[in-house]
Write a protein that holds these residues in place. Structure first.
Motif, PDB file in Angstrom:
ATOM      1  N   LEU A  18      36.799  37.872  38.598  1.00  0.00           N
ATOM      2  CA  LEU A  18      37.245  39.107  39.220  1.00  0.00           C
ATOM      3  C   LEU A  18      38.483  39.667  38.518  1.00  0.00           C
ATOM      4  CD1 LEU A  18      36.808  38.154  42.975  1.00  0.00           C
ATOM      5  CD2 LEU A  18      35.573  39.959  41.790  1.00  0.00           C
ATOM      6  N   LYS A  19      39.391  38.797  38.139  1.00  0.00           N
ATOM      7  CA  LYS A  19      40.636  39.258  37.527  1.00  0.00           C
ATOM      8  C   LYS A  19      40.442  39.725  36.089  1.00  0.00           C
ATOM      9  CE  LYS A  19      43.930  36.420  40.150  1.00  0.00           C
ATOM     10  NZ  LYS A  19      44.952  35.350  40.035  1.00  0.00           N
ATOM     11  N   HIS A  20      39.691  38.956  35.308  1.00  0.00           N
ATOM     12  CA  HIS A  20      39.651  39.204  33.872  1.00  0.00           C
ATOM     13  C   HIS A  20      38.365  39.883  33.392  1.00  0.00           C
ATOM     14  CE1 HIS A  20      43.335  36.924  33.484  1.00  0.00           C
ATOM     15  NE2 HIS A  20      42.789  35.937  34.163  1.00  0.00           N
ATOM     16  N   ARG A  21      37.283  39.800  34.149  1.00  0.00           N
ATOM     17  CA  ARG A  21      36.055  40.498  33.758  1.00  0.00           C
ATOM     18  C   ARG A  21      35.942  41.849  34.464  1.00  0.00           C
ATOM     19  NH1 ARG A  21      36.653  37.114  30.544  1.00  0.00           N
ATOM     20  NH2 ARG A  21      35.281  35.372  30.010  1.00  0.00           N
ATOM     21  N   LEU A  22      36.342  41.875  35.727  1.00  0.00           N
ATOM     22  CA  LEU A  22      36.259  43.116  36.499  1.00  0.00           C
ATOM     23  C   LEU A  22      37.617  43.800  36.663  1.00  0.00           C
ATOM     24  CD1 LEU A  22      33.693  42.194  39.284  1.00  0.00           C
ATOM     25  CD2 LEU A  22      33.437  43.898  37.508  1.00  0.00           C
ATOM     26  N   ASN A  23      38.637  43.258  35.988  1.00  0.00           N
ATOM     27  CA  ASN A  23      39.974  43.882  36.035  1.00  0.00           C
ATOM     28  C   ASN A  23      40.409  44.186  37.464  1.00  0.00           C
ATOM     29  OD1 ASN A  23      39.875  43.728  33.292  1.00  0.00           O
ATOM     30  ND2 ASN A  23      39.977  45.928  32.903  1.00  0.00           N
TER      31      ASN A  23
END
Length: 422
Positions: A305-310
């Protein structure tokens, strides 16, 4: 694949239903989304569910281009119109969609059982949103805690909530979510959760659990004695919760009976797991190591969620906008997970071949406008999904069991507001 096709069709119908319209209206705007505008409710929510990682205007122009099946961007709605429309959207609208999606996934058989129980992992993660100074009413705080209940088998986020970093802690967040659990669930918890009062609450509610407990956590003398004994498992009594905790959490002030199990990792490291599963035939001691490892899925979900979906790149400055963005990206990730499960099953991939979730997000995003709003294409939904599943099934990696990768020390990366994708 037919199950997935029907799920998307029903999900799209849900977006256009009068029931969703009733739930989606903000209490301050009881007549919202009644008039025919360029950005109706279904379109507004569909845009948010695509996983907005760029600027608002770029995301909307790309969305309408994909909806028209063309490569050139389409400027149909302004970002100001988006901001005005989302201000009238209830905070429970998108979480309600996620509840519908989880219930549907259960009905369609996407959620497996472990020895007859549904696994639910609980954990929290600190998020730092890319906000800037503003005069927005009820502006969001940059640093918050995202707490979630996660289904490790299908990689689905059951529920999530945002909290201030100054609140009482993750145990309290868990208490607020216990109503979502049933006696058929098995709660998986990390070493930050063990407490006599929490065990008392879980036993009182007949909620099954398995949590890691270290020698120093809570100062349990029975745990220290168990570690020194060298035994594989033992049933012990935890001390009763203190008077104030018993009053605060309305739990019995009685000693709690639990089972301790020793798990030895391949590198020789030892873990002590605490559970209220006492049936040693149905739940032998050697099954708890693999069971606890399944909790790691929620850590991967937070990272995705943090790094793929910003996740930390929000599309608004108010707390309402931040909550909506987080809820929308959770639904987006859950839809991707269901697509990945279907792709893995249809391609009949071996167990050690895992779907690349980052690529699955990238492949699914251009089709989301059509899948959610393209009611006119009818049977073409199945054709589009078939091609999508083939692409995703071709991007896999080999999973290796018993590999340990300790976390590297240092500050975690947080992109600035000006570093959004273009």
């Amino acid at each position: 694949m037919s199950v997935l096709t029907t799920l998307f069709q029903d999900f799209a119908a849900r977006l256009c239903s009068t029931e969703f319209l009733r739930d989606a209206r903000h209490p301050d705007h009881p007549t919202a989304f009644s008039r025919c505008r360029k950005l109706p409710l279904a379109t507004l929510v569909a845009i948010m569910l695509t996983g907005m990682r760029m600027s608002v205007q770029a995301e909307m122009d790309t969305f309408f281009a994909h909806l028209r099946l063309q490569a050139q961007l389409v400027h149909e709605v302004s970002e100001q119109a988006f901001a005005q429309a989302r201000a009238k959207l209830s905070l429970v609208a998108i979480p309600g969609l996620n509840d519908w999606l989880i219930a549907r996934a259960e009905l369609d058989g996407f959620v497996p059982r472990w020895r007859g129980l549904r696994l639910v992992a609980a954990d929290g993660s600190t998020v730092r949103f890319g906000l800037r100074a503003s005069h927005v009413k009820r502006a969001a705080l940059a640093d918050q805690i995202l707490f979630g209940l996660f289904l490790p088998g299908p990689d689905l986020m059951l529920a999530a909530s945002l909290h201030s970093i100054h609140e009482r802690g993750e145990r309290q967040f868990l208490i607020e979510h216990l109503d979502r659990l049933s006696p058929d669930d098995l709660l998986l918890l990390d070493r930050g959760y063990p407490a006599s009062w929490l065990v008392a609450v879980l036993n009182q509610r007949a909620i099954k659990f398995c949590m890691r407990v270290d020698n120093t956590d809570g100062g349990y003398a029975c745990v220290r004695e168990f570690v020194r004994s060298g035994a594989i498992e033992r049933i012990v009594m935890l001390r009763a919760p203190n008077k104030q905790d018993a009053l605060d959490y309305e739990c019995p002030r009685k000693p709690q009976r639990v089972r301790l199990v020793r798990h030895v990792l391949p590198n020789g490291e030892q873990r002590v797991l605490m559970t209220n599963l006492f049936d040693d035939k149905l739940f032998p001691a050697d099954c708890f190591g693999e069971l606890y490892h399944k909790r790691w899925g929620i850590e991967e979900a937070f990272k995705r969620l943090k790094h793929r979906l910003n996740l930390e790149h929000v599309t608004g400055l108010s707390q309402q906008a931040v909550v909506q963005d987080v809820a929308a990206k959770i639904v987006c990730d859950n839809l991707q997970a269901l697509v990945s499960i279907t792709a893995h099953a249809d391609a009949d991939l071996p167990e050690n071949k895992r779907i690349n979730h980052a690529y699955a997000h990238t492949a699914l995003k251009p089709l989301m406008p059509i899948l959610l709003l393209g009611a006119k294409i009818g049977r073409k939904v199945g054709v589009l999904l078939r091609g999508l599943l083939g692409l995703i099934a071709g991007r896999t990696y080999r999973h290796r069991e018993n590999r340990l990768k300790p976390r590297k020390p240092g500050a975690k990366p947080h992109k600035k507001m000006t570093q959004k994708n273009c």
